[in-house]
Design a protein around this motif. Structure first.
Motif, PDB file in Angstrom:
ATOM      1  N   THR A 140     -19.123  41.638 -59.598  1.00 52.75           N
ATOM      2  CA  THR A 140     -19.581  40.433 -60.290  1.00 52.75           C
ATOM      3  C   THR A 140     -20.177  40.767 -61.653  1.00 52.75           C
ATOM      4  OG1 THR A 140     -20.106  39.440 -58.142  1.00 52.75           O
ATOM      5  CG2 THR A 140     -21.072  38.392 -60.073  1.00 52.75           C
ATOM      6  N   LEU A 141     -20.868  41.890 -61.732  1.00 51.17           N
ATOM      7  CA  LEU A 141     -21.620  42.289 -62.924  1.00 51.17           C
ATOM      8  C   LEU A 141     -21.187  43.686 -63.362  1.00 51.17           C
ATOM      9  CD1 LEU A 141     -25.078  41.093 -61.552  1.00 51.17           C
ATOM     10  CD2 LEU A 141     -23.715  39.932 -63.299  1.00 51.17           C
ATOM     11  N   PRO A 142     -21.586  44.121 -64.564  1.00 50.36           N
ATOM     12  CA  PRO A 142     -21.169  45.442 -65.042  1.00 50.36           C
ATOM     13  C   PRO A 142     -21.734  46.606 -64.233  1.00 50.36           C
ATOM     14  CG  PRO A 142     -21.943  44.071 -66.873  1.00 50.36           C
ATOM     15  CD  PRO A 142     -22.286  43.348 -65.613  1.00 50.36           C
ATOM     16  N   LYS A 143     -22.847  46.400 -63.536  1.00 54.33           N
ATOM     17  CA  LYS A 143     -23.457  47.455 -62.736  1.00 54.33           C
ATOM     18  C   LYS A 143     -23.692  46.952 -61.321  1.00 54.33           C
ATOM     19  CE  LYS A 143     -25.851  49.540 -66.690  1.00 54.33           C
ATOM     20  NZ  LYS A 143     -27.166  49.923 -67.255  1.00 54.33           N
ATOM     21  N   ARG A 144     -23.782  47.913 -60.388  1.00 52.11           N
ATOM     22  CA  ARG A 144     -24.031  47.537 -59.006  1.00 52.11           C
ATOM     23  C   ARG A 144     -24.996  48.530 -58.372  1.00 52.11           C
ATOM     24  NH1 ARG A 144     -18.507  48.809 -55.583  1.00 52.11           N
ATOM     25  NH2 ARG A 144     -18.402  51.047 -55.931  1.00 52.11           N
ATOM     26  N   LYS A 145     -25.452  48.204 -57.158  1.00 52.63           N
ATOM     27  CA  LYS A 145     -26.417  49.061 -56.465  1.00 52.63           C
ATOM     28  C   LYS A 145     -25.923  50.507 -56.449  1.00 52.63           C
ATOM     29  CE  LYS A 145     -25.817  46.687 -52.745  1.00 52.63           C
ATOM     30  NZ  LYS A 145     -25.860  46.235 -51.326  1.00 52.63           N
ATOM     31  N   PRO A 146     -26.803  51.459 -56.714  1.00 50.24           N
ATOM     32  CA  PRO A 146     -28.278  51.391 -56.700  1.00 50.24           C
ATOM     33  C   PRO A 146     -28.935  50.857 -57.962  1.00 50.24           C
ATOM     34  CG  PRO A 146     -27.589  53.626 -57.117  1.00 50.24           C
ATOM     35  CD  PRO A 146     -26.331  52.851 -56.834  1.00 50.24           C
ATOM     36  N   ASP A 147     -28.150  50.482 -58.980  1.00 51.53           N
ATOM     37  CA  ASP A 147     -28.745  49.828 -60.145  1.00 51.53           C
ATOM     38  C   ASP A 147     -29.346  48.479 -59.703  1.00 51.53           C
ATOM     39  OD1 ASP A 147     -28.477  49.993 -63.404  1.00 51.53           O
ATOM     40  OD2 ASP A 147     -28.516  47.925 -62.674  1.00 51.53           O
ATOM     41  N   PRO A 148     -30.477  48.066 -60.274  1.00 52.06           N
ATOM     42  CA  PRO A 148     -31.123  46.830 -59.834  1.00 52.06           C
ATOM     43  C   PRO A 148     -30.516  45.557 -60.404  1.00 52.06           C
ATOM     44  CG  PRO A 148     -32.427  47.850 -61.560  1.00 52.06           C
ATOM     45  CD  PRO A 148     -31.317  48.827 -61.223  1.00 52.06           C
ATOM     46  N   LEU A 149     -29.519  45.654 -61.294  1.00 52.56           N
ATOM     47  CA  LEU A 149     -29.038  44.461 -62.005  1.00 52.56           C
ATOM     48  C   LEU A 149     -28.633  43.336 -61.064  1.00 52.56           C
ATOM     49  CD1 LEU A 149     -28.261  43.100 -64.691  1.00 52.56           C
ATOM     50  CD2 LEU A 149     -25.986  44.133 -64.446  1.00 52.56           C
ATOM     51  N   GLN A 150     -27.869  43.648 -60.008  1.00 50.73           N
ATOM     52  CA  GLN A 150     -27.422  42.589 -59.089  1.00 50.73           C
ATOM     53  C   GLN A 150     -28.599  41.835 -58.479  1.00 50.73           C
ATOM     54  OE1 GLN A 150     -25.145  45.561 -56.833  1.00 50.73           O
ATOM     55  NE2 GLN A 150     -23.599  43.981 -56.586  1.00 50.73           N
ATOM     56  N   LEU A 151     -29.627  42.578 -58.087  1.00 48.00           N
ATOM     57  CA  LEU A 151     -30.791  41.940 -57.452  1.00 48.00           C
ATOM     58  C   LEU A 151     -31.550  41.078 -58.455  1.00 48.00           C
ATOM     59  CD1 LEU A 151     -32.182  44.833 -55.213  1.00 48.00           C
ATOM     60  CD2 LEU A 151     -30.589  43.020 -54.623  1.00 48.00           C
ATOM     61  N   LEU A 152     -31.688  41.575 -59.672  1.00 45.44           N
ATOM     62  CA  LEU A 152     -32.418  40.817 -60.690  1.00 45.44           C
ATOM     63  C   LEU A 152     -31.679  39.529 -61.050  1.00 45.44           C
ATOM     64  CD1 LEU A 152     -33.527  43.797 -62.948  1.00 45.44           C
ATOM     65  CD2 LEU A 152     -34.980  42.426 -61.429  1.00 45.44           C
ATOM     66  N   VAL A 153     -30.356  39.601 -61.160  1.00 45.72           N
ATOM     67  CA  VAL A 153     -29.570  38.405 -61.472  1.00 45.72           C
ATOM     68  C   VAL A 153     -29.611  37.419 -60.303  1.00 45.72           C
ATOM     69  CG1 VAL A 153     -27.233  37.553 -61.932  1.00 45.72           C
ATOM     70  CG2 VAL A 153     -28.104  39.560 -63.151  1.00 45.72           C
ATOM     71  N   ALA A 154     -29.570  37.937 -59.079  1.00 44.63           N
ATOM     72  CA  ALA A 154     -29.656  37.047 -57.913  1.00 44.63           C
ATOM     73  C   ALA A 154     -30.975  36.285 -57.911  1.00 44.63           C
ATOM     74  CB  ALA A 154     -29.513  37.859 -56.630  1.00 44.63           C
ATOM     75  N   ALA A 155     -32.078  36.994 -58.186  1.00 44.19           N
ATOM     76  CA  ALA A 155     -33.383  36.334 -58.234  1.00 44.19           C
ATOM     77  C   ALA A 155     -33.415  35.281 -59.330  1.00 44.19           C
ATOM     78  CB  ALA A 155     -34.478  37.382 -58.452  1.00 44.19           C
ATOM     79  N   GLU A 156     -32.822  35.604 -60.471  1.00 43.12           N
ATOM     80  CA  GLU A 156     -32.780  34.637 -61.584  1.00 43.12           C
ATOM     81  C   GLU A 156     -31.988  33.399 -61.197  1.00 43.12           C
ATOM     82  OE1 GLU A 156     -31.532  34.597 -66.331  1.00 43.12           O
ATOM     83  OE2 GLU A 156     -30.812  36.195 -65.026  1.00 43.12           O
ATOM     84  N   ARG A 157     -30.879  33.595 -60.512  1.00 41.78           N
ATOM     85  CA  ARG A 157     -30.017  32.454 -60.154  1.00 41.78           C
ATOM     86  C   ARG A 157     -30.670  31.528 -59.143  1.00 41.78           C
ATOM     87  NH1 ARG A 157     -23.804  34.941 -59.922  1.00 41.78           N
ATOM     88  NH2 ARG A 157     -23.735  35.562 -62.113  1.00 41.78           N
ATOM     89  N   ILE A 158     -31.504  32.061 -58.267  1.00 40.02           N
ATOM     90  CA  ILE A 158     -32.184  31.187 -57.297  1.00 40.02           C
ATOM     91  C   ILE A 158     -33.548  30.731 -57.809  1.00 40.02           C
ATOM     92  CG2 ILE A 158     -30.960  32.093 -55.302  1.00 40.02           C
ATOM     93  CD1 ILE A 158     -33.357  33.829 -54.649  1.00 40.02           C
ATOM     94  N   GLY A 159     -33.934  31.219 -58.994  1.00 40.21           N
ATOM     95  CA  GLY A 159     -35.172  30.762 -59.624  1.00 40.21           C
ATOM     96  C   GLY A 159     -36.432  31.251 -58.943  1.00 40.21           C
ATOM     97  N   ILE A 160     -36.377  32.448 -58.362  1.00 39.20           N
ATOM     98  CA  ILE A 160     -37.545  33.018 -57.680  1.00 39.20           C
ATOM     99  C   ILE A 160     -37.816  34.403 -58.251  1.00 39.20           C
ATOM    100  CG2 ILE A 160     -38.476  33.814 -55.454  1.00 39.20           C
ATOM    101  CD1 ILE A 160     -36.944  31.550 -54.125  1.00 39.20           C
ATOM    102  N   ALA A 161     -39.057  34.671 -58.584  1.00 31.21           N
ATOM    103  CA  ALA A 161     -39.417  35.950 -59.193  1.00 31.21           C
ATOM    104  C   ALA A 161     -39.060  37.101 -58.266  1.00 31.21           C
ATOM    105  CB  ALA A 161     -40.910  35.973 -59.501  1.00 31.21           C
ATOM    106  N   PRO A 162     -38.585  38.226 -58.815  1.00 31.01           N
ATOM    107  CA  PRO A 162     -38.259  39.378 -57.970  1.00 31.01           C
ATOM    108  C   PRO A 162     -39.396  39.798 -57.051  1.00 31.01           C
ATOM    109  CG  PRO A 162     -37.404  39.730 -60.172  1.00 31.01           C
ATOM    110  CD  PRO A 162     -38.220  38.468 -60.225  1.00 31.01           C
ATOM    111  N   ALA A 163     -40.636  39.699 -57.522  1.00 34.37           N
ATOM    112  CA  ALA A 163     -41.788  40.101 -56.706  1.00 34.37           C
ATOM    113  C   ALA A 163     -41.963  39.212 -55.479  1.00 34.37           C
ATOM    114  CB  ALA A 163     -43.058  40.092 -57.537  1.00 34.37           C
ATOM    115  N   ASP A 164     -41.346  38.022 -55.485  1.00 37.16           N
ATOM    116  CA  ASP A 164     -41.421  37.107 -54.345  1.00 37.16           C
ATOM    117  C   ASP A 164     -40.175  37.187 -53.455  1.00 37.16           C
ATOM    118  OD1 ASP A 164     -43.953  36.056 -54.954  1.00 37.16           O
ATOM    119  OD2 ASP A 164     -43.072  34.686 -56.428  1.00 37.16           O
ATOM    120  N   CYS A 165     -39.300  38.149 -53.750  1.00 38.08           N
ATOM    121  CA  CYS A 165     -38.083  38.351 -52.954  1.00 38.08           C
ATOM    122  C   CYS A 165     -38.212  39.624 -52.117  1.00 38.08           C
ATOM    123  CB  CYS A 165     -36.862  38.497 -53.858  1.00 38.08           C
ATOM    124  SG  CYS A 165     -36.504  37.083 -54.932  1.00 38.08           S
ATOM    125  N   VAL A 166     -37.519  39.653 -51.008  1.00 40.65           N
ATOM    126  CA  VAL A 166     -37.380  40.855 -50.191  1.00 40.65           C
ATOM    127  C   VAL A 166     -35.898  41.160 -50.092  1.00 40.65           C
ATOM    128  CG1 VAL A 166     -37.721  41.876 -47.902  1.00 40.65           C
ATOM    129  CG2 VAL A 166     -39.461  40.354 -48.860  1.00 40.65           C
TER     130      VAL A 166
END
Length: 228
Positions: free
Chosen positions: A144-170
């Motif tokens: 989906t994105l230029p980088k994937r796990k173990p890079d954090p980009l996928q997780l950061l974009v997912a948090a952005e898309r659902i509108g929840i801060a990364p610190a509030d995600c598990v």
């Protein structure tokens, strides 16, 4: 943090797919055994494949065809994915306890989504087969994105898309890459010990925030870690 806050479910949970939510190894095995049969090889047992599934297609091909040179195997990936697509959902399903755990999250008002290194088109095809197409709030695949796990980009974009801060995600995953990505994204992490692991893997060394033996444990709010 007061006790009331400590026992709430997380605002959002992101999951790895293969080996975490979905016991997908039987579908992968069916595809690989078609390839093995075409070469005159005997069927591969599930126990031989299962530990390699979370490492991706090339790792599974290596496990299925250890006597074939890597240079040759590397050209077989698309053929494997095409065969796997034909087997998608025919032999696999969620791990025991996953549906109950997702229902508890939803009942608590938590949002959940999927971040996987599986190609996005294959992950998307699975959603209606599992009945998750309207329940999964975000799905990001390995391409989906230029980088994937173990890079954090996928997780950061997912948090952005659902509108929840990364610190509030598990983030929940069964591979070391999952835990590295979560840490880099500033998310708490859960090591899914029920997933796919090689014998030499040491999940304790991954230093996830929680190590959980079975999905059913996560039906209790107290089992979840909270913000990093």
């Amino acid at each position: 943090m007061n006790h009331e806050a400590a026992v709430r479910f997380p605002k959002a949970v992101l999951f790895d797919l293969d080996g975490t939510l979905l016991d997908s190894a039987p579908d992968m095995l069916a595809a690989l055994n078609v390839m093995r049969a075409a070469r005159g090889d005997a069927p591969m047992p599930l126990s031989q494949l299962r530990p390699h599934v979370s490492r991706g297609g090339q790792a599974m091909l290596a496990a299925a065809f250890p006597d074939v040179a890597m240079e040759e195997r590397s050209g077989w990936l698309q053929a494997f994915l095409d065969l796997y697509q034909q087997e998608l959902g025919k032999h696999s399903g969620p791990f025991e306890g996953i549906e109950a755990m997702l229902a508890e999250l939803e009942a608590a008002g938590s949002v959940w989504g999927i971040v996987t290194n599986k190609p996005e088109y294959l992950a998307q095809l699975l959603m209606p087969l599992l009945g998750w197409e309207s329940r999964c709030a975000v799905l990001i695949g390995g391409d989906t994105l230029p980088k994937r796990k173990p890079d954090p980009l996928q997780l950061l974009v997912a948090a952005e898309r659902i509108g929840i801060a990364p610190a509030d995600c598990v983030y929940v995953g069964d591979d070391e890459r999952d835990i590295i990505a979560a840490r880099a994204a500033g998310m708490a992490s859960v090591v899914a010990l029920w997933g796919y692991r090689l014998a030499e893997d040491d999940p304790i060394a991954w230093q996830g925030d929680r190590m959980i033996e079975a999905p059913q444990t996560l039906c209790a709010a107290a089992a979840w870690p909270h913000g990093r």
